[in-house]
Write an enzyme that holds these catalytic residues in place. Structure first.
Site, PDB file in Angstrom:
ATOM      1  N   PRO A  72       0.847  -1.190   0.000  1.00 50.35           N
ATOM      2  CA  PRO A  72       0.000   0.000   0.000  1.00 50.35           C
ATOM      3  C   PRO A  72       0.883   1.241   0.000  1.00 50.35           C
ATOM      4  O   PRO A  72       1.851   1.312   0.767  1.00 50.35           O
ATOM      5  CB  PRO A  72      -0.766  -0.102   1.321  1.00 50.35           C
ATOM      6  N   MET A  73       0.592   2.195  -0.883  1.00 52.47           N
ATOM      7  CA  MET A  73       1.350   3.452  -0.890  1.00 52.47           C
ATOM      8  C   MET A  73       0.398   4.621  -1.114  1.00 52.47           C
ATOM      9  O   MET A  73      -0.267   4.706  -2.153  1.00 52.47           O
ATOM     10  CB  MET A  73       2.447   3.426  -1.966  1.00 52.47           C
ATOM     11  N   GLU A  74       0.356   5.467  -0.114  1.00 52.20           N
ATOM     12  CA  GLU A  74      -0.490   6.665  -0.127  1.00 52.20           C
ATOM     13  C   GLU A  74      -0.204   7.493  -1.375  1.00 52.20           C
ATOM     14  O   GLU A  74       0.966   7.731  -1.715  1.00 52.20           O
ATOM     15  CB  GLU A  74      -0.140   7.453   1.156  1.00 52.20           C
ATOM     16  N   ARG A 134       8.199   0.550  -3.495  1.00 46.31           N
ATOM     17  CA  ARG A 134       8.878   1.516  -4.362  1.00 46.31           C
ATOM     18  C   ARG A 134       9.545   0.905  -5.584  1.00 46.31           C
ATOM     19  O   ARG A 134       9.803   1.619  -6.557  1.00 46.31           O
ATOM     20  CB  ARG A 134       9.906   2.304  -3.532  1.00 46.31           C
ATOM     21  N   ASN A 149       8.945  -7.250   4.079  1.00 48.24           N
ATOM     22  CA  ASN A 149       8.829  -6.055   3.224  1.00 48.24           C
ATOM     23  C   ASN A 149      10.014  -5.122   3.441  1.00 48.24           C
ATOM     24  O   ASN A 149      10.457  -4.913   4.564  1.00 48.24           O
ATOM     25  CB  ASN A 149       7.504  -5.342   3.557  1.00 48.24           C
ATOM     26  N   GLY A 150      10.497  -4.577   2.330  1.00 47.54           N
ATOM     27  CA  GLY A 150      11.525  -3.541   2.394  1.00 47.54           C
ATOM     28  C   GLY A 150      12.622  -3.697   1.370  1.00 47.54           C
ATOM     29  O   GLY A 150      13.303  -4.718   1.328  1.00 47.54           O
ATOM     30  N   ASP A 151      12.725  -2.715   0.470  1.00 48.57           N
ATOM     31  CA  ASP A 151      13.873  -2.562  -0.450  1.00 48.57           C
ATOM     32  C   ASP A 151      13.955  -3.578  -1.591  1.00 48.57           C
ATOM     33  O   ASP A 151      14.980  -3.634  -2.261  1.00 48.57           O
ATOM     34  CB  ASP A 151      15.213  -2.631   0.308  1.00 48.57           C
ATOM     35  N   LYS A 180      -0.176  -4.916   9.197  1.00 51.63           N
ATOM     36  CA  LYS A 180       1.136  -4.519   8.650  1.00 51.63           C
ATOM     37  C   LYS A 180       1.802  -3.618   9.677  1.00 51.63           C
ATOM     38  O   LYS A 180       1.216  -2.631  10.116  1.00 51.63           O
ATOM     39  CB  LYS A 180       0.953  -3.793   7.320  1.00 51.63           C
ATOM     40  N   CYS A 217       2.798   2.962   9.885  1.00 51.83           N
ATOM     41  CA  CYS A 217       3.087   4.262   9.286  1.00 51.83           C
ATOM     42  C   CYS A 217       3.738   5.181  10.323  1.00 51.83           C
ATOM     43  O   CYS A 217       3.219   5.356  11.425  1.00 51.83           O
ATOM     44  CB  CYS A 217       1.801   4.897   8.757  1.00 51.83           C
TER      45      CYS A 217
HETATM   46  C1  FMN Z   1       4.869   7.026  -1.066  1.00 52.58           C
HETATM   47  C2  FMN Z   1       4.670   5.954  -0.037  1.00 52.58           C
HETATM   48  C3  FMN Z   1       3.437   5.807   0.558  1.00 52.58           C
HETATM   49  C4  FMN Z   1       3.216   4.803   1.505  1.00 52.58           C
HETATM   50  N1  FMN Z   1       1.967   4.632   2.029  1.00 52.58           N
HETATM   51  C5  FMN Z   1       1.726   3.569   2.859  1.00 52.58           C
HETATM   52  C6  FMN Z   1       0.408   3.273   3.311  1.00 52.58           C
HETATM   53  O1  FMN Z   1      -0.572   3.949   2.983  1.00 52.58           O
HETATM   54  N2  FMN Z   1       0.257   2.200   4.129  1.00 52.58           N
HETATM   55  C7  FMN Z   1       1.304   1.413   4.529  1.00 52.58           C
HETATM   56  O2  FMN Z   1       1.123   0.446   5.267  1.00 52.58           O
HETATM   57  N3  FMN Z   1       2.552   1.663   4.101  1.00 52.58           N
HETATM   58  C8  FMN Z   1       2.782   2.709   3.269  1.00 52.58           C
HETATM   59  N4  FMN Z   1       4.046   2.918   2.793  1.00 52.58           N
HETATM   60  C9  FMN Z   1       5.118   1.953   3.132  1.00 52.58           C
HETATM   61  C10 FMN Z   1       5.192   0.842   2.089  1.00 52.58           C
HETATM   62  O3  FMN Z   1       4.004   0.075   2.079  1.00 52.58           O
HETATM   63  C11 FMN Z   1       6.389  -0.088   2.356  1.00 52.58           C
HETATM   64  O4  FMN Z   1       6.234  -0.648   3.639  1.00 52.58           O
HETATM   65  C12 FMN Z   1       7.723   0.655   2.308  1.00 52.58           C
HETATM   66  O5  FMN Z   1       7.781   1.534   1.201  1.00 52.58           O
HETATM   67  C13 FMN Z   1       8.901  -0.326   2.224  1.00 52.58           C
HETATM   68  O6  FMN Z   1       8.782  -1.176   1.106  1.00 52.58           O
HETATM   69  P1  FMN Z   1       9.573  -0.894  -0.279  1.00 52.58           P
HETATM   70  O7  FMN Z   1      11.027  -0.692   0.060  1.00 52.58           O
HETATM   71  O8  FMN Z   1       9.321  -2.110  -1.122  1.00 52.58           O
HETATM   72  O9  FMN Z   1       8.985   0.360  -0.853  1.00 52.58           O
HETATM   73  C14 FMN Z   1       4.286   3.932   1.885  1.00 52.58           C
HETATM   74  C15 FMN Z   1       5.530   4.094   1.274  1.00 52.58           C
HETATM   75  C16 FMN Z   1       5.734   5.085   0.315  1.00 52.58           C
HETATM   76  C17 FMN Z   1       7.098   5.202  -0.330  1.00 52.58           C
END
Ligand code: FMN
Length: 341
Positions: free
Chosen positions: A17-19, A232, A207-209, A144, A103
């Site tokens: 999920p990404m806002e 991302r 989750n992460g990176d 999460k 978050c």
């Molecule tokens: C722009 C943005 C918005 C995000 N919004 C949420 C969200 O609404 N809910 C949530 O649980 N995590 C949110 N995250 C965190 C991601 O879900 C994820 O945990 C974090 O980016 C690490 O994973 P990644 O390295 O694969 O991006 C957000 C991350 C980014 C970069």
């Protein structure tokens, strides 16, 4: 209960999920390129869902059938609103509910919500119980979270598992670390061990990176996890969940057509309900990896409407068509045809 999680083949790959990113439009775009096993909505505030401004809040929960299975992610402060939200999400046809307990944004944390719940286990428990009660065994409830608040704290992970969520996704950082240090994938094995020791049926997702499916597979295997969630990474490659292709294999022309398709879907879906600049962050995904991409990107980032964007793309495509090639600045004179076809 219709628990779709248990019907999924492992390892399970999930779009995070990404806002302001993973709305119905982006989820459809990603589904068409290469579909993850599960989609999540942007986090949605349960207090907002029942407020005067609910219409705006509920935009986050728009979806189409292409996006299933789809989990609605919610956050908030008052357990009774989670109860009501769960009932409403069932009515709305979601496949699952996820509770945001990770978050780190100051506003929500200040109100004791999201990752603030790591420091308030009684409230975290009340919220989980209220959501489960609202979900009434009809759809699964997942969580999460992060590895801890200031320090890595496996007692928090154990506590969450004791609440028996269908799935626990761990963003492998603490709240204090925000996203500033590499994700602690070396800690995922301990999360899995705790789950196994407890004989818990909860699925555990790391989750992460993560930047590719092969990296995800390797990390999942090393940790013994059930799956991985990727966020991302889709900005580098929106085809990340596709087994057979990557964005790098697309020609500049193809990338521009993809950009326009993405934008048209966005316009059809949102019209004037969302601000155009929220779409611009996706332009760099497509205007990338070919000579002249940087300049094109700069032009695209200045556009204020779909029409202006179309004009910039049209000029670029006409240029390609008329010359058959473009020259990169500097010593390396690469032609698009020779270098990228
Ligand atoms: C722009 C943005 C918005 C995000 N919004 C949420 C969200 O609404 N809910 C949530 O649980 N995590 C949110 N995250 C965190 C991601 O879900 C994820 O945990 C974090 O980016 C690490 O994973 P990644 O390295 O694969 O991006 C957000 C991350 C980014 C970069």
């Amino acid at each position: 209960m219709k628990n779709f999680w248990h019907e999924l083949a492992k390892p399970i790959f999930i779009l995070a999920p990404m806002e302001d990113v993973t709305d119905t439009v982006l989820r459809r775009v990603i589904a068409r390129y290469g579909k993850p096993a599960v989609f999540f909505t942007e986090f949605t505030n349960v207090e907002g869902m029942f407020s005067k401004g609910a219409d705006r809040v509920l935009q986050r929960l728009r979806y189409t059938e292409e996006e299933r299975p789809l989990v609605a992610q919610i956050w908030g402060t008052y357990p009774e609103n989670f109860f009501k939200a769960a009932k409403k999400l069932i009515e709305m046809g979601f496949d699952g509910i996820d509770l945001n307990m990770g978050c780190p944004a100051r506003g929500p944390v200040h109100r004791g919500a999201c990752s603030g719940l790591i420091n308030n286990r009684p409230l975290a428990k009340e919220i989980i119980d209220a959501t489960k009660e609202g979900a009434a065994g009809i759809i699964p409830v997942s969580i999460k979270t992060r590895l801890g608040f200031r320090t890595i704290d496996f007692s928090w992970i154990r506590f969450v598992l004791e609440q028996q969520p269908a799935v626990l996704t761990v963003h492998l950082r603490t709240v204090s670390e925000m996203s500033k240090v590499p994700a602690h994938w070396d800690k995922m094995r301990t999360v899995v061990d705790i789950r196994n020791e407890m004989n818990s049926p909860t699925l555990v997702i790391g989750n992460g990176d993560i930047k590719s499916l092969s990296e995800a597979r390797q990390k999942i295997e090393e940790a013994g996890a059930d799956g991985a969630m990727v966020g991302r990474g889709i900005f580098d490659d929106p085809y990340l969940f596709a087994e057979t292709t990557t964005i790098n294999e697309k020609t500049p022309e193809e990338k521009m057509r993809l950009l326009l398709d993405h934008m048209h879907l966005w316009s059809e879906t949102w019209g004037t309900r969302k601000h155009f600049p929220t779409l611009r962050k996706f332009f760099k995904v497509y205007a990338n990896g070919f000579p002249g991409a940087q300049e094109l990107r700069m032009q695209l980032m200045e556009t204020e409407s779909p029409e202006e964007t179309e004009q910039v793309v049209a000029t670029f495509l006409q240029d390609l068509a008329s010359r058959g090639e473009i020259q990169e600045e500097g010593d390396h004179s690469l032609t698009l045809r020779s270098a990228y076809r």
